[in-house]
Design an enzyme around this catalytic site. Structure first.
Site, short mmCIF file in Angstrom:
data_model
loop_
_atom_site.label_atom_id
_atom_site.label_comp_id
_atom_site.label_asym_id
_atom_site.label_seq_id
_atom_site.Cartn_x
_atom_site.Cartn_y
_atom_site.Cartn_z
N VAL A 1 65.85 10.13 52.08
CA VAL A 1 65.32 11.48 51.85
C VAL A 1 66.48 12.45 51.97
O VAL A 1 67.20 12.44 52.98
CB VAL A 1 64.25 11.85 52.90
CG1 VAL A 1 63.74 13.27 52.66
CG2 VAL A 1 63.11 10.87 52.87
N PHE A 2 66.64 13.29 50.95
CA PHE A 2 67.70 14.30 51.00
C PHE A 2 67.14 15.61 51.54
O PHE A 2 66.12 16.11 51.05
CB PHE A 2 68.31 14.53 49.61
CG PHE A 2 69.36 15.60 49.61
CD1 PHE A 2 70.62 15.33 50.15
CD2 PHE A 2 69.11 16.88 49.13
CE1 PHE A 2 71.60 16.32 50.19
CE2 PHE A 2 70.08 17.87 49.15
CZ PHE A 2 71.33 17.59 49.69
N TYR B 1 67.96 19.68 52.56
CA TYR B 1 68.87 20.80 52.31
C TYR B 1 68.43 22.07 53.03
O TYR B 1 69.08 23.11 52.94
CB TYR B 1 68.96 21.10 50.80
CG TYR B 1 67.59 21.43 50.22
CD1 TYR B 1 66.74 20.43 49.78
CD2 TYR B 1 67.15 22.75 50.16
CE1 TYR B 1 65.49 20.73 49.28
CE2 TYR B 1 65.91 23.05 49.66
CZ TYR B 1 65.07 22.03 49.22
OH TYR B 1 63.82 22.35 48.75
N GLY B 2 67.28 21.97 53.73
CA GLY B 2 66.75 23.13 54.45
C GLY B 2 66.49 22.76 55.90
O GLY B 2 67.34 22.13 56.54
N SER B 3 65.31 23.10 56.37
CA SER B 3 65.02 22.90 57.80
C SER B 3 65.07 21.44 58.23
O SER B 3 65.27 21.14 59.41
CB SER B 3 63.64 23.48 58.14
OG SER B 3 62.65 22.85 57.38
N GLU C 1 55.04 20.72 54.14
CA GLU C 1 55.64 21.47 53.03
C GLU C 1 54.63 21.72 51.92
O GLU C 1 54.99 21.78 50.75
CB GLU C 1 56.86 20.71 52.49
CG GLU C 1 57.87 20.30 53.55
CD GLU C 1 58.45 21.49 54.33
OE1 GLU C 1 58.28 22.64 53.89
OE2 GLU C 1 59.06 21.25 55.38
#
Ligand code: BEZ
Length: 175
Positions: free
Chosen positions: A5-6, A8-10, A85
């Site tokens: 899993v990539f 880029y935020g929290s 999300e």
């Protein structure tokens, strides 16, 4: 199969799930932008905050963290993340790059431009004002921005959009 899993935020600084391994990683063709409205984490429906999504940009790349989920728990982890999300994000497949010679298939969450909470670009001053004033069940919007900027510095990752916004918000707070 185990799944990458990539983040880029929290999820960079608060993954909240079990993983086998984590590695700094990059995705190409995407840029990180504070263009997604947050009604349920860093804002409320009447005063949504601003959080990050990725938008396509062929010449760009985005640095973040990749987590390897063990196959047995991956399904349940995605259920939890889908719920966390749920305000406009969806899973997409992505090529995750660890180095120029090491790439793997992965999954990431993005909030597409046609989702109901998408805000899009705005003048810097407007984004600053929104981030300074918004707060939701997960905390203050400014803390989200500052935690993201700190997490990117810890990775030695460049992101002029995030760092310019951070500098502008900090200047505002010093007034
Ligand atoms: C992330 O940290 O990758 C992420 C950002 C927004 C929504 C879901 C995940």
């Amino acid at each position: 199969m185990n799944v990458w899993v990539f983040a880029y935020g929290s999820l960079i600084w608060r993954p909240d799930f079990k993983f086998l391994e984590r590695r700094q990683a990059r995705v190409r063709g995407w840029q990180r932008r504070f263009w997604q409205g947050s009604h349920d984490h860093r804002g409320v429906p009447k005063q949504p905050g601003r959080v990050v999504t990725l938008v396509p940009e062929s010449s760009a790349h985005c640095d973040g963290m990749a987590y390897l989920l063990e196959s047995e728990v991956a399904h349940r982890t995605f259920e939890v993340l889908d719920h966390r999300e749920k305000n406009g994000y969806e899973r997409v497949a992505v090529c995750v790059e660890f180095s120029s010679t090491e790439q793997v298939d992965g999954i990431m969450y993005i909030a597409p431009t046609d989702n109901h909470a998408f805000l899009g670009p705005a003048p810097l001053d407007d984004m600053v004002a929104q981030i300074r004033t918004c707060e939701g069940p997960s905390g203050k919007n400014v803390d989200y921005l500052f935690e993201l900027a700190d997490a990117l510095r810890a990775l030695d990752a460049d992101d002029s959009h995030v760092f310019e916004l951070e500098a502008a918000v900090r200047t505002g707070l010093e007034k």
